[in-house]
Scaffold this motif. Structure first.
Motif, PDB file in Angstrom:
ATOM      1  N   SER A   1      15.901  30.889 -20.168  1.00  0.00           N
ATOM      2  CA  SER A   1      16.817  30.610 -21.180  1.00  0.00           C
ATOM      3  C   SER A   1      18.256  30.430 -20.503  1.00  0.00           C
ATOM      4  O   SER A   1      18.285  31.050 -19.787  1.00  0.00           O
ATOM      5  N   VAL A   2      19.032  29.762 -21.221  1.00  0.00           N
ATOM      6  CA  VAL A   2      20.284  29.620 -20.818  1.00  0.00           C
ATOM      7  C   VAL A   2      21.468  29.950 -21.996  1.00  0.00           C
ATOM      8  O   VAL A   2      20.964  29.415 -22.904  1.00  0.00           O
ATOM      9  N   LYS A   3      22.280  30.720 -21.587  1.00  0.00           N
ATOM     10  CA  LYS A   3      23.497  31.028 -22.705  1.00  0.00           C
ATOM     11  C   LYS A   3      24.622  29.939 -22.500  1.00  0.00           C
ATOM     12  O   LYS A   3      24.789  29.398 -21.638  1.00  0.00           O
ATOM     13  N   LYS A   4      25.272  29.891 -23.702  1.00  0.00           N
ATOM     14  CA  LYS A   4      26.585  28.967 -23.554  1.00  0.00           C
ATOM     15  C   LYS A   4      27.337  29.458 -22.551  1.00  0.00           C
ATOM     16  O   LYS A   4      27.686  30.999 -22.560  1.00  0.00           O
ATOM     17  N   GLY A   5      28.122  28.767 -21.475  1.00  0.00           N
ATOM     18  CA  GLY A   5      28.951  29.217 -20.672  1.00  0.00           C
ATOM     19  C   GLY A   5      28.293  29.637 -19.438  1.00  0.00           C
ATOM     20  O   GLY A   5      28.764  30.312 -18.404  1.00  0.00           O
ATOM     21  N   GLU A   6      26.879  29.735 -19.337  1.00  0.00           N
ATOM     22  CA  GLU A   6      26.282  30.133 -18.278  1.00  0.00           C
ATOM     23  C   GLU A   6      25.761  29.211 -17.162  1.00  0.00           C
ATOM     24  O   GLU A   6      25.312  28.017 -17.849  1.00  0.00           O
ATOM     25  N   VAL A   7      25.781  29.468 -15.984  1.00  0.00           N
ATOM     26  CA  VAL A   7      25.392  28.550 -14.848  1.00  0.00           C
ATOM     27  C   VAL A   7      24.329  29.033 -14.238  1.00  0.00           C
ATOM     28  O   VAL A   7      24.148  29.956 -13.719  1.00  0.00           O
ATOM     29  N   LEU A   8      22.966  28.386 -14.588  1.00  0.00           N
ATOM     30  CA  LEU A   8      21.921  28.949 -13.862  1.00  0.00           C
ATOM     31  C   LEU A   8      21.300  27.855 -12.593  1.00  0.00           C
ATOM     32  O   LEU A   8      21.035  26.721 -12.857  1.00  0.00           O
ATOM     33  N   GLY A   9      21.342  28.612 -11.692  1.00  0.00           N
ATOM     34  CA  GLY A   9      20.835  27.938 -10.511  1.00  0.00           C
ATOM     35  C   GLY A   9      19.267  28.038 -10.200  1.00  0.00           C
ATOM     36  O   GLY A   9      18.606  29.045 -10.492  1.00  0.00           O
ATOM     37  N   ILE A  10      18.717  26.925  -9.847  1.00  0.00           N
ATOM     38  CA  ILE A  10      17.264  26.814  -9.583  1.00  0.00           C
ATOM     39  C   ILE A  10      17.210  26.500  -7.981  1.00  0.00           C
ATOM     40  O   ILE A  10      17.631  25.509  -7.564  1.00  0.00           O
ATOM     41  N   PHE A  11      16.527  27.111  -7.355  1.00  0.00           N
ATOM     42  CA  PHE A  11      16.232  27.179  -5.828  1.00  0.00           C
ATOM     43  C   PHE A  11      14.777  27.244  -5.446  1.00  0.00           C
ATOM     44  O   PHE A  11      14.172  27.735  -6.158  1.00  0.00           O
ATOM     45  N   GLY A  12      14.619  26.362  -4.502  1.00  0.00           N
ATOM     46  CA  GLY A  12      13.114  26.365  -4.042  1.00  0.00           C
ATOM     47  C   GLY A  12      13.093  25.391  -2.987  1.00  0.00           C
ATOM     48  O   GLY A  12      13.884  24.450  -2.775  1.00  0.00           O
ATOM     49  N   LEU A  13      12.015  25.477  -2.101  1.00  0.00           N
ATOM     50  CA  LEU A  13      11.898  24.573  -0.916  1.00  0.00           C
ATOM     51  C   LEU A  13      11.223  23.240  -1.459  1.00  0.00           C
ATOM     52  O   LEU A  13      10.644  23.216  -2.632  1.00  0.00           O
ATOM     53  N   MET A  14      11.063  22.230  -0.613  1.00  0.00           N
ATOM     54  CA  MET A  14      10.592  21.089  -1.066  1.00  0.00           C
ATOM     55  C   MET A  14       9.227  21.155  -1.463  1.00  0.00           C
ATOM     56  O   MET A  14       8.449  21.912  -0.991  1.00  0.00           O
ATOM     57  N   GLY A  15       9.081  20.493  -2.592  1.00  0.00           N
ATOM     58  CA  GLY A  15       7.731  20.494  -2.990  1.00  0.00           C
ATOM     59  C   GLY A  15       7.395  21.720  -4.304  1.00  0.00           C
ATOM     60  O   GLY A  15       6.303  21.817  -4.658  1.00  0.00           O
TER      61      GLY A  15
ATOM     62  N   ALA B   1      18.498  15.674   2.174  1.00  0.00           N
ATOM     63  CA  ALA B   1      17.167  15.734   1.193  1.00  0.00           C
ATOM     64  C   ALA B   1      16.245  16.328   1.851  1.00  0.00           C
ATOM     65  O   ALA B   1      15.122  16.128   1.347  1.00  0.00           O
ATOM     66  N   ILE B   2      16.251  17.392   2.991  1.00  0.00           N
ATOM     67  CA  ILE B   2      14.973  17.684   3.736  1.00  0.00           C
ATOM     68  C   ILE B   2      15.167  19.131   3.697  1.00  0.00           C
ATOM     69  O   ILE B   2      16.081  19.687   3.749  1.00  0.00           O
ATOM     70  N   SER B   3      13.902  19.697   3.715  1.00  0.00           N
ATOM     71  CA  SER B   3      13.712  21.169   3.803  1.00  0.00           C
ATOM     72  C   SER B   3      14.376  21.956   5.158  1.00  0.00           C
ATOM     73  O   SER B   3      14.339  20.988   6.372  1.00  0.00           O
ATOM     74  N   ASP B   4      14.682  23.020   5.003  1.00  0.00           N
ATOM     75  CA  ASP B   4      15.111  23.824   6.193  1.00  0.00           C
ATOM     76  C   ASP B   4      14.058  23.382   7.388  1.00  0.00           C
ATOM     77  O   ASP B   4      14.449  23.363   8.665  1.00  0.00           O
ATOM     78  N   THR B   5      12.663  23.713   7.056  1.00  0.00           N
ATOM     79  CA  THR B   5      11.685  23.493   7.896  1.00  0.00           C
ATOM     80  C   THR B   5      11.854  22.174   8.691  1.00  0.00           C
ATOM     81  O   THR B   5      11.832  22.080  10.135  1.00  0.00           O
ATOM     82  N   GLU B   6      12.143  21.127   7.986  1.00  0.00           N
ATOM     83  CA  GLU B   6      12.142  19.696   8.595  1.00  0.00           C
ATOM     84  C   GLU B   6      13.763  19.512   9.041  1.00  0.00           C
ATOM     85  O   GLU B   6      13.560  18.842  10.090  1.00  0.00           O
ATOM     86  N   VAL B   7      14.355  20.119   8.751  1.00  0.00           N
ATOM     87  CA  VAL B   7      15.687  20.319   9.685  1.00  0.00           C
ATOM     88  C   VAL B   7      15.535  20.798  11.027  1.00  0.00           C
ATOM     89  O   VAL B   7      16.115  20.097  11.993  1.00  0.00           O
ATOM     90  N   GLU B   8      14.762  22.002  11.340  1.00  0.00           N
ATOM     91  CA  GLU B   8      14.632  22.649  12.308  1.00  0.00           C
ATOM     92  C   GLU B   8      13.957  21.467  13.113  1.00  0.00           C
ATOM     93  O   GLU B   8      14.017  21.355  14.303  1.00  0.00           O
ATOM     94  N   SER B   9      12.812  20.878  12.863  1.00  0.00           N
ATOM     95  CA  SER B   9      11.972  19.764  13.489  1.00  0.00           C
ATOM     96  C   SER B   9      12.916  18.511  13.794  1.00  0.00           C
ATOM     97  O   SER B   9      12.746  18.181  14.991  1.00  0.00           O
ATOM     98  N   LEU B  10      13.743  18.292  12.850  1.00  0.00           N
ATOM     99  CA  LEU B  10      14.895  17.236  13.426  1.00  0.00           C
ATOM    100  C   LEU B  10      15.572  17.674  14.518  1.00  0.00           C
ATOM    101  O   LEU B  10      16.034  16.791  15.440  1.00  0.00           O
TER     102      LEU B  10
END
Length: 506
Positions: free
Chosen positions: A287-301, A175-184
């Motif tokens: 908006s979302v239509k019937k049968g549609e998969v809407l993905g939401i992406f973003g970095l932490m925060g 559950a951590i961001s790509d930047t935090e993974v690099e730090s880890l």
């Protein structure tokens, strides 16, 4: 530093049972000194159970542990820590109403000459630990104010405080961001240079090749082999070690014909409770239509989870904007309103928000749809059992029965129970917040196919994920959030990792 043996810790013939369920069966494990020892296996393979034995969480088991060739028996995690073994749990183990510093120093508080807790020194040392993780959180903040990813960093900081010789990391990047993974990963490399051994569990196969020195496979509670030459290993080799077979035809999204618009939001905003001049989400329209998969992406925060929570009625007094279902304006002022209007939400943190861990699977499954199993004012246990068995079978939940307590399931199977709970409400629109967090590659494939089949049945589905390949694989369309606003929109034809990440960092 004195030379240490090549093998620092050994587990020999470890067997662990929970009632009639055998979680580990004659497991043998060698932990190499100063190496990243990666444990791989499907959900339910026994990985977390073995780690809990090594770290003193489960003192009751058959077999023996050897540390530096001497047998050890840990009655609790504190005894394991005293011997130099620290664990970062997959399920967070923090006290929400204590501060970050108080959590990190819990049970090992710094005291002054008068025996009084030295909060100033604890806060300063906490600040130094968090700086190593590129984290600028205030040590005085309450853990309850932190998101899941931030809490994960606090768990890592707790282990760093120990200066342990063996650090167990169970899904530390879930559950951590790509930047935090690099730090880890930089921290892991630093620990290796100090001859610290790492035991590492993750279902993110791509990241394993970046840090692993060796792979150990667990399958159905047994050790099944190792891969010592990581440089020549492939992802297929790793999958075979995990599941004992090749996984062909990994998920590829079917083409689905969309129906009419089923869900629309206009100008959704949520002010920051700590600073009302800023917003957690600002002017969101989609908006979302019937049968549609809407993905939401973003970095932490970026506001991903806050968006789903707002739409599900968790912040009714402070949110603004309009929601439309089947082209009709609806007021969602509570979770009850959301469910009655056909919304379901699989939350990011299944342990805190998705399940009652002390309750049976059957009761968790029926919890959001009690009317289905209550007749004439009484709970019909037969109907409750039938409802849960339906989803145990269709989602392939690994359990001896529907009466199993949810706390005794693996993380991936717990997530499937949460999915079952909301599918049992027969929703029109399903919100999925990190639906495959902590789920192995085979189970992920099952979840992807389930999402696809639900879309074929006409559901509108909104998926939030921090895994970019996942979002690209399962989505018909992708919205990108950055700084609380929509910063990009892509379909399957024009989406690639570069353009999506550029939008996420804009």
């Amino acid at each position: 530093m004195e030379n240490q043996p090549d093998i620092l810790l050994q587990a020999k013939s470890i067997t662990k049972k929970f009632g009639g369920v055998v979680a580990l069966n004659d497991v043998n494990l060698d932990v190499h000194t100063g190496k990243v020892n990666v444990i791989v296996g499907e959900n339910g393979a026994g990985k977390s159970t073995l780690m809990k034995i090594l770290s003193g969480v489960y003192p009751d088991y058959e077999g023996k542990l050897l540390l530096n060739n001497e047998q050890v028996n840990f009655n609790n995690p504190k005894e394991a820590m005293q011997k130099g073994i620290a664990i970062i749990h997959q399920e967070l183990n923090l006290i929400p109403y204590l501060s970050i510093a108080e959590n990190i120093f819990l049970g090992r508080e710094i005291q002054n000459a008068f025996g009084i807790i030295d909060s100033k020194q604890m806060n300063q040392k906490t600040k130094e630990l968090l700086k190593r993780l590129d984290c600028n959180l205030n040590p005085k903040m309450l853990v309850s104010e932190l998101r899941v990813g931030e809490q994960q960093l606090i768990e890592i900081a707790k282990a760093l405080l120990e200066e342990a010789k063996i650090v167990i990391m169970d899904e530390p990047t879930s559950a951590i961001s790509d930047t935090e993974v690099e730090s880890l990963f930089k921290i892991i490399e630093s620990l290796k240079k100090d001859n610290v051994s790492i035991l590492y569990i993750s279902h993110k196969l791509d990241e394993l090749f970046l840090i692993a020195d060796r792979f150990i496979g667990l399958r159905d509670g047994k050790t099944v082999g190792t891969i010592e030459n990581v440089k020549e290993a492939t992802k297929d080799d790793l999958i075979r070690l995990m599941v004992g077979r090749d996984i062909k035809n990994l998920y590829k999204k079917d083409v689905v014909s969309f129906g009419d618009e089923i869900f629309r939001v206009e100008n959704i905003s949520l002010p920051n409770p700590n600073n009302k001049a800023n917003f957690l989400i600002k002017d969101i329209n989609f908006s979302v239509k019937k049968g549609e998969v809407l993905g939401i992406f973003g970095l932490m925060g970026a506001g991903r989870t806050e968006l789903l929570e707002t739409l599900f009625g968790l912040h009714p007094k402070v949110m603004s904007g309009s929601v439309f279902i089947d082209n009709k304006a609806v007021k969602i002022k509570s979770v009850m309103d959301a469910v009655e209007n056909g919304l379901g939400l699989v939350p990011e943190d299944r342990k805190e928000d998705g399940l009652v861990l002390q309750m049976e699977i059957s009761k968790n499954v029926s919890m959001a749809n009690v009317d289905e199993v209550v007749k004439n004012g009484f709970l019909n246990t037969k109907l409750e059992a039938l409802l849960s068995k339906k989803y145990i079978e269709s989602l392939k939940i690994k359990t001896p029965s529907e009466k199993q307590l949810s706390k005794n399931l693996s993380g991936g199977n717990q997530q499937k129970v949460v999915l079952s709970k909301w599918l049992a409400t027969t929703p029109k629109i399903l919100f999925l917040d990190e639906p495959t967090r902590g789920i192995d590659v085979n189970a992920k494939n099952e979840i992807y196919h389930l999402i696809n089949n639900l879309a074929k049945d006409g559901l509108g589905i909104i998926v939030v994920s921090s895994e970019l390949p996942e979002i690209m694989a399962i989505s018909d369309r992708i919205l990108v959030l950055s700084n609380s606003k929509i910063s990009g929109e892509f379909n399957q034809e024009n989406a690639n990792e570069q353009v999506i990440m550029k939008a996420a960092t804009s």
